[in-house]
Scaffold this motif. Structure first.
Motif, PDB file in Angstrom:
ATOM      1  N   GLU A 159       0.846  -1.188   0.065  1.00 47.28           N
ATOM      2  CA  GLU A 159       0.117   0.204  -0.034  1.00 47.28           C
ATOM      3  C   GLU A 159       0.843   1.201  -0.082  1.00 47.28           C
ATOM      4  OE1 GLU A 159      -3.173   2.111  -0.549  1.00 47.28           O
ATOM      5  OE2 GLU A 159      -3.435  -0.147  -0.423  1.00 47.28           O
ATOM      6  N   SER A 160       1.785   1.400   0.826  1.00 47.03           N
ATOM      7  CA  SER A 160       2.912   2.488   1.040  1.00 47.03           C
ATOM      8  C   SER A 160       3.737   2.718  -0.532  1.00 47.03           C
ATOM      9  CB  SER A 160       3.894   2.327   2.050  1.00 47.03           C
ATOM     10  OG  SER A 160       4.778   1.290   1.667  1.00 47.03           O
ATOM     11  N   ARG A 161       3.775   1.579  -1.293  1.00 49.87           N
ATOM     12  CA  ARG A 161       4.459   1.654  -2.499  1.00 49.87           C
ATOM     13  C   ARG A 161       3.612   2.066  -3.709  1.00 49.87           C
ATOM     14  NH1 ARG A 161       9.115  -2.509  -3.794  1.00 49.87           N
ATOM     15  NH2 ARG A 161      10.361  -2.489  -1.933  1.00 49.87           N
ATOM     16  N   GLU A 162       2.487   1.483  -3.555  1.00 48.01           N
ATOM     17  CA  GLU A 162       1.645   1.894  -4.681  1.00 48.01           C
ATOM     18  C   GLU A 162       0.892   3.225  -4.688  1.00 48.01           C
ATOM     19  OE1 GLU A 162      -1.272  -1.259  -4.410  1.00 48.01           O
ATOM     20  OE2 GLU A 162       0.234  -2.858  -5.053  1.00 48.01           O
ATOM     21  N   GLN A 163       0.659   3.706  -3.413  1.00 50.64           N
ATOM     22  CA  GLN A 163       0.061   5.084  -3.098  1.00 50.64           C
ATOM     23  C   GLN A 163      -1.280   5.341  -4.148  1.00 50.64           C
ATOM     24  OE1 GLN A 163       2.673   8.306  -2.724  1.00 50.64           O
ATOM     25  NE2 GLN A 163       4.501   7.019  -2.443  1.00 50.64           N
ATOM     26  N   GLY A 164      -2.229   4.447  -3.832  1.00 51.63           N
ATOM     27  CA  GLY A 164      -3.506   4.587  -4.597  1.00 51.63           C
ATOM     28  C   GLY A 164      -4.404   5.496  -3.963  1.00 51.63           C
ATOM     29  N   ALA A 165      -5.604   5.663  -4.524  1.00 54.27           N
ATOM     30  CA  ALA A 165      -6.585   6.454  -3.771  1.00 54.27           C
ATOM     31  C   ALA A 165      -6.882   5.975  -2.414  1.00 54.27           C
ATOM     32  CB  ALA A 165      -8.006   6.288  -4.683  1.00 54.27           C
ATOM     33  N   PHE A 166      -7.009   7.104  -1.450  1.00 52.60           N
ATOM     34  CA  PHE A 166      -7.168   6.943   0.160  1.00 52.60           C
ATOM     35  C   PHE A 166      -5.964   5.873   0.496  1.00 52.60           C
ATOM     36  CE2 PHE A 166     -11.436   6.586  -2.129  1.00 52.60           C
ATOM     37  CZ  PHE A 166     -11.813   8.073  -2.003  1.00 52.60           C
ATOM     38  N   HIS A 167      -5.045   5.998   0.017  1.00 55.77           N
ATOM     39  CA  HIS A 167      -3.799   5.105   0.924  1.00 55.77           C
ATOM     40  C   HIS A 167      -3.307   5.615   2.095  1.00 55.77           C
ATOM     41  CE1 HIS A 167      -1.340   8.469  -0.599  1.00 55.77           C
ATOM     42  NE2 HIS A 167      -0.256   8.035   0.019  1.00 55.77           N
ATOM     43  N   LEU A 168      -3.460   6.748   2.572  1.00 53.65           N
ATOM     44  CA  LEU A 168      -3.154   7.218   3.895  1.00 53.65           C
ATOM     45  C   LEU A 168      -4.410   6.731   4.965  1.00 53.65           C
ATOM     46  CD1 LEU A 168      -2.042  10.821   3.355  1.00 53.65           C
ATOM     47  CD2 LEU A 168      -0.631   8.849   3.773  1.00 53.65           C
ATOM     48  N   GLN A 169      -5.587   7.029   4.353  1.00 49.60           N
ATOM     49  CA  GLN A 169      -6.554   6.239   5.335  1.00 49.60           C
ATOM     50  C   GLN A 169      -6.416   4.925   5.562  1.00 49.60           C
ATOM     51  OE1 GLN A 169      -6.844   8.421   2.942  1.00 49.60           O
ATOM     52  NE2 GLN A 169      -8.598   9.816   3.275  1.00 49.60           N
ATOM     53  N   ILE A 170      -6.026   3.849   4.298  1.00 47.92           N
ATOM     54  CA  ILE A 170      -5.834   2.663   4.548  1.00 47.92           C
ATOM     55  C   ILE A 170      -4.724   2.386   5.199  1.00 47.92           C
ATOM     56  CG2 ILE A 170      -5.375   0.864   2.890  1.00 47.92           C
ATOM     57  CD1 ILE A 170      -7.053   1.947   0.756  1.00 47.92           C
ATOM     58  N   LEU A 171      -3.385   2.936   5.077  1.00 48.83           N
ATOM     59  CA  LEU A 171      -2.417   2.852   5.981  1.00 48.83           C
ATOM     60  C   LEU A 171      -2.528   3.119   7.271  1.00 48.83           C
ATOM     61  CD1 LEU A 171       0.637   4.247   3.744  1.00 48.83           C
ATOM     62  CD2 LEU A 171       0.262   1.797   4.422  1.00 48.83           C
ATOM     63  N   ARG A 172      -3.475   3.932   7.657  1.00 50.00           N
ATOM     64  CA  ARG A 172      -3.745   3.997   9.122  1.00 50.00           C
ATOM     65  C   ARG A 172      -4.503   2.776   9.734  1.00 50.00           C
ATOM     66  NH1 ARG A 172      -4.453   9.767   7.335  1.00 50.00           N
ATOM     67  NH2 ARG A 172      -2.979  11.043   8.224  1.00 50.00           N
ATOM     68  N   LEU A 173      -5.532   2.557   8.941  1.00 53.04           N
ATOM     69  CA  LEU A 173      -6.097   1.340   9.268  1.00 53.04           C
ATOM     70  C   LEU A 173      -5.320   0.085   9.455  1.00 53.04           C
ATOM     71  CD1 LEU A 173      -9.519   1.789   6.877  1.00 53.04           C
ATOM     72  CD2 LEU A 173      -9.473   1.643   9.432  1.00 53.04           C
ATOM     73  N   LEU A 174      -4.558  -0.151   8.784  1.00 55.33           N
ATOM     74  CA  LEU A 174      -3.514  -1.101   8.595  1.00 55.33           C
ATOM     75  C   LEU A 174      -2.690  -1.143   9.899  1.00 55.33           C
ATOM     76  CD1 LEU A 174      -2.833  -1.717   4.842  1.00 55.33           C
ATOM     77  CD2 LEU A 174      -4.445  -3.134   6.350  1.00 55.33           C
ATOM     78  N   ALA A 175      -2.240   0.051  10.264  1.00 51.17           N
ATOM     79  CA  ALA A 175      -1.318   0.471  11.241  1.00 51.17           C
ATOM     80  C   ALA A 175      -2.031   0.113  12.620  1.00 51.17           C
ATOM     81  CB  ALA A 175      -0.794   1.576  11.216  1.00 51.17           C
ATOM     82  N   THR A 176      -3.380   0.720  12.716  1.00 45.97           N
ATOM     83  CA  THR A 176      -4.243   0.297  13.775  1.00 45.97           C
ATOM     84  C   THR A 176      -4.403  -1.197  13.900  1.00 45.97           C
ATOM     85  OG1 THR A 176      -5.381   2.447  13.602  1.00 45.97           O
ATOM     86  CG2 THR A 176      -6.291   0.856  15.104  1.00 45.97           C
ATOM     87  N   ASP A 177      -4.626  -2.060  13.047  1.00 47.42           N
ATOM     88  CA  ASP A 177      -4.977  -3.382  13.004  1.00 47.42           C
ATOM     89  C   ASP A 177      -3.428  -3.960  13.584  1.00 47.42           C
ATOM     90  OD1 ASP A 177      -5.679  -5.994  12.576  1.00 47.42           O
ATOM     91  OD2 ASP A 177      -5.659  -6.193  10.497  1.00 47.42           O
TER      92      ASP A 177
END
Length: 304
Positions: A159-177
């Motif tokens: 996710e951090s490499r691809e940086q698609g749409a909403f990637h920061l929001q998704i990274l926050r979800l994954l980091a919380t997980d």
């Protein structure tokens, strides 16, 4: 020279990391794919046997897939082993040594504001990051648990490499997980631990925590014993029983750790560091340092 003491941030960590020849090109940061200064994912730098004491302004959640090393985080010293996850906090100085050739670590680095910014309440995050302060911040994983965490780290990397749409929001979800999975591993370890929080263990924990807080002013076993309302003889006995170390060595080791950090992370002179560590003079400090390191502070500075 500047007297400023260096605290590593994520950009400076990544700058150093991407200059290394790396055997894991499919995981983590590359030269051009990330510009964030409050979140990153990377693996360990290969072939490095030890790391000098550092302090960071970010947290790290680190998955060990193979190999081992000896890690110091604040007053905790422990072995990093395969199929374990551990947490490094910006509160503490951290270092490592005796890294094996096959050491492989997946690491997620983040600053608190990355997760609290319009996403996670700070008190919830604090609870996730505190985990269990009575134990070293490392937790063993089941076979299923390590497979699940490895997949999560790799998803964060992709996710951090691809940086698609909403990637920061998704990274926050994954980091919380990831933080919840680490806390789950902590709970599992405590349930299966053979160690109980005996009175002796609690006293040694209080002693080591007190050393972390007061090593600049309290220098003798007797001074710490007085703070804990026990005799110096009893403190020496229980520290030896619990850790295998002499109580005075625990005190001196913390001073030595701070000395290495100041020598490698600041422009302070040897005399200024001796003053900061409350030695009578620089000669006394040099003798103390050489007893631990095998060489004097000036030689240590030249080796950096």
């Amino acid at each position: 020279m500047s007297n400023k003491i260096t605290v590593l941030d994520i950009p400076s960590t990544l700058k150093r990391h991407i200059t290394q020849a790396h055997p894991y090109p499919d995981f983590g940061i590359t030269n051009s794919d990330w510009s964030q200064d409050n979140f990153a994912v990377l693996s360990n730098e290969p072939g490095i046997k030890r790391g000098l004491p550092v302090k960071t302004d970010y947290y790290s959640v680190i998955l060990c897939l193979s190999g081992s090393c000896k890690k110091t985080i604040g007053h905790f010293v422990f072995e990093v082993y395969p199929n374990s996850v551990h947490l490094v906090s910006p509160v503490h100085i951290t270092s490592f040594e005796d890294a094996s050739d096959d050491l492989l670590l997946y690491q997620v680095l983040f600053k608190k504001e990355f997760l609290t910014h319009n996403f996670l309440k700070e008190n919830v995050l604090d609870n996730l990051l505190e985990v269990n302060p009575d134990y070293p911040p490392i937790y063993g994983l089941s076979k299923k648990g390590v497979a699940s965490l490895k997949a999560l780290y790799e998803k964060i990397s992709d996710e951090s490499r691809e940086q698609g749409a909403f990637h920061l929001q998704i990274l926050r979800l994954l980091a919380t997980d990831l933080l919840y999975e680490m806390n789950r591993a902590c709970e599992s370890c405590l349930l299966h631990s053979t160690r109980h929080l005996s009175k002796q263990y609690q006293l040694v924990y209080k002693f080591k925590k007190l050393v972390e807080e007061q090593f600049l002013t309290l220098k003798t076993v007797q001074q710490y014993a007085d703070e804990l309302f026990i005799s110096a003889k009893y403190l020496t006995e229980i520290v030896k029983n619990e850790t295998g170390q002499n109580a005075l060595h625990v005190i001196h080791n913390r001073i030595f750790l701070e000395a290495q950090y100041l020598l490698s992370s600041s422009g302070l002179s040897v005399k200024e560091i001796a003053d900061r560590l409350n030695f009578d003079n620089s000669s006394h400090f040099s003798r103390f340092f050489k007893r631990f390191a095998g060489y004097n502070p000036s030689e240590f500075k030249l080796m950096q």
